[in-house]
Design a protein around this motif. Sequence first.
Motif, mmCIF file in Angstrom:
data_model
loop_
_atom_site.group_PDB
_atom_site.id
_atom_site.type_symbol
_atom_site.label_atom_id
_atom_site.label_comp_id
_atom_site.label_asym_id
_atom_site.label_seq_id
_atom_site.Cartn_x
_atom_site.Cartn_y
_atom_site.Cartn_z
ATOM 1 N N HIS A 259 0.830 -1.209 0.000
ATOM 2 C CA HIS A 259 0.000 0.000 0.000
ATOM 3 C C HIS A 259 0.867 1.263 0.000
ATOM 4 O O HIS A 259 0.554 2.237 -0.707
ATOM 5 N N GLN A 260 1.963 1.252 0.756
ATOM 6 C CA GLN A 260 2.868 2.410 0.761
ATOM 7 C C GLN A 260 3.479 2.638 -0.619
ATOM 8 O O GLN A 260 3.576 3.789 -1.086
ATOM 9 N N LEU A 261 3.904 1.554 -1.292
ATOM 10 C CA LEU A 261 4.447 1.691 -2.642
ATOM 11 C C LEU A 261 3.377 2.167 -3.619
ATOM 12 O O LEU A 261 3.667 2.959 -4.533
ATOM 13 N N TYR A 262 2.131 1.714 -3.424
ATOM 14 C CA TYR A 262 1.043 2.150 -4.292
ATOM 15 C C TYR A 262 0.817 3.652 -4.154
ATOM 16 O O TYR A 262 0.619 4.363 -5.155
ATOM 17 N N VAL A 263 0.843 4.158 -2.912
ATOM 18 C CA VAL A 263 0.681 5.604 -2.692
ATOM 19 C C VAL A 263 1.846 6.363 -3.319
ATOM 20 O O VAL A 263 1.665 7.411 -3.952
#
Length: 535
Positions: A259-263
Amino acid sequence: MQKSVRYNEGHALYLALLARKEGTKRGYLSKKTAETNRWHEKWFALYQNVLFYFEGEQSARPAGMYMLEGCNCERVPAPKGCAAGSAKDAALDKQHYFTVLFGHEGQKPLELRCEDEVEGDEWVEAIHQASYSDILIEREVLMQKYIHLVQIVETEKIAANQLRHQLEDQDTEIERLKSEIVALNKTKEKMRPYQGNQEDEDPDIKKIKKVQSFMRGWLCRRKWKTIVQDYICSPHAESMRKRNQIVFNMVEAESEYVHQLYVLVNCFLRPLRMAASSKKPPISHDDVSSIFLNSETIMFLHEIFHQGLKARIANWPTLILADLFDILLPMLNIYQEFVRNHQYSLQVLANCKQNRDFDKLLKQYEANPACEGRMLETFLTYPMFQIPRYIITLHELLAHTPHEHVERKSLEFAKSKLEELSRVMHDEVSDTENIRKNLAIERTIVEGCDILLDTSQTFIRQGSLIQVPSVERGKLSKVRLGSLSLKKEGERQCFLFTKHFLICTRSSGGKLHLLKTGGVLSLIECTLIEETDAS
């Protein structure tokens, strides 16, 4: 007089023919001429990244063409001259206008219009997609996914072979059990006469046997209950519970990391790429690449790894993770490039923030609710800790995995490979940071210093020292540190390296100057003497 540009006209006519038959988008549009500012209706056909226009739909030869590589298309409002007035002005006001902006100076934009709003949106979107460079980027991403899927297929083939051998073993076991059942049936047939005699037994004997059967069942259940309770309280069961909990925590951590990489990719990288392609870009494409590097590839890799983890959890309580790490390990080398570039990416980001337009735009991105108040620097730092996190997780997992466990050797191998990769990344980052530190010091010295260009020269520390004159037999003499003669104390800015010691003076303007004599001391030729008597 400049010569006209020559091009392969025959091939251009062939592409125009393909555009008329197989073009991505075709239809009538009104085109504004640059000379007379009048609008003329032409029939347009878009093929790949070339836009042809004809006098009519049946025209065999194009009237002109535009190369769309590196261009930007956007909707524009109707011209101010088309305000409410005559019937002709009202008709023009219903037109939908859009403009094609070319990526260099000296080229006027291509102004177009159409009557249907939906058709105008389709033209704008089709021109946006007409970029060969975007196709190359998408092809590279798909190729990486293809390579990973090929590795997954090979792994599944190995697993299928193992299952095939297990099925063959089970077929053999089934045949053996069938033969035992046949033998037991034969024994049962022989005992039937004896069982027939038991039906004539006394009712009291039957009651006694029934009570005995009940007691045997109760004792058997009690024994199994004791065995199960003993195992639940055993160290092995406790270790298995902790091992499962570690796996569940790893899945949750991987989900949070994805999720952090997606953001990072969708809230910062891709919007900044779009901003870099605008008419007045607040940041260049090179700076975007320097800041984010291969973040998008890392996101794709961990999305696939996360899907594999969730598939394993679906098969709980059988948790086999070693094959996932076998697939992940060869691809973790992409972290070397990211970690090596991390400090430089933060420096580029800090330099870009000096631009007010970029700083304002970045604050808008960081205000996105998905960021949860975190800055871009925070998201760029997350991949730095992923490899150490995997090492810690594997260490805890091995602590609760028995030595005879089927995954023990595979997990130990994965842990050793990750530790080796972590050491290599640490050494590379240390070397890179040392070179950057040396170059930064070299730039602060006005005269420059050639010895700092030596890559084997390692920085140790810096600071201010007081250079004092030595006292010899009651009178001042030259100092031992260099050959500069001093009559009073002087403050010096000093830099200590593995091979040399630099002594600089600071001017009133704050600039550093090497001492003309004794400013660069080779430590190989020096002797350090510590004087304990301060007087």
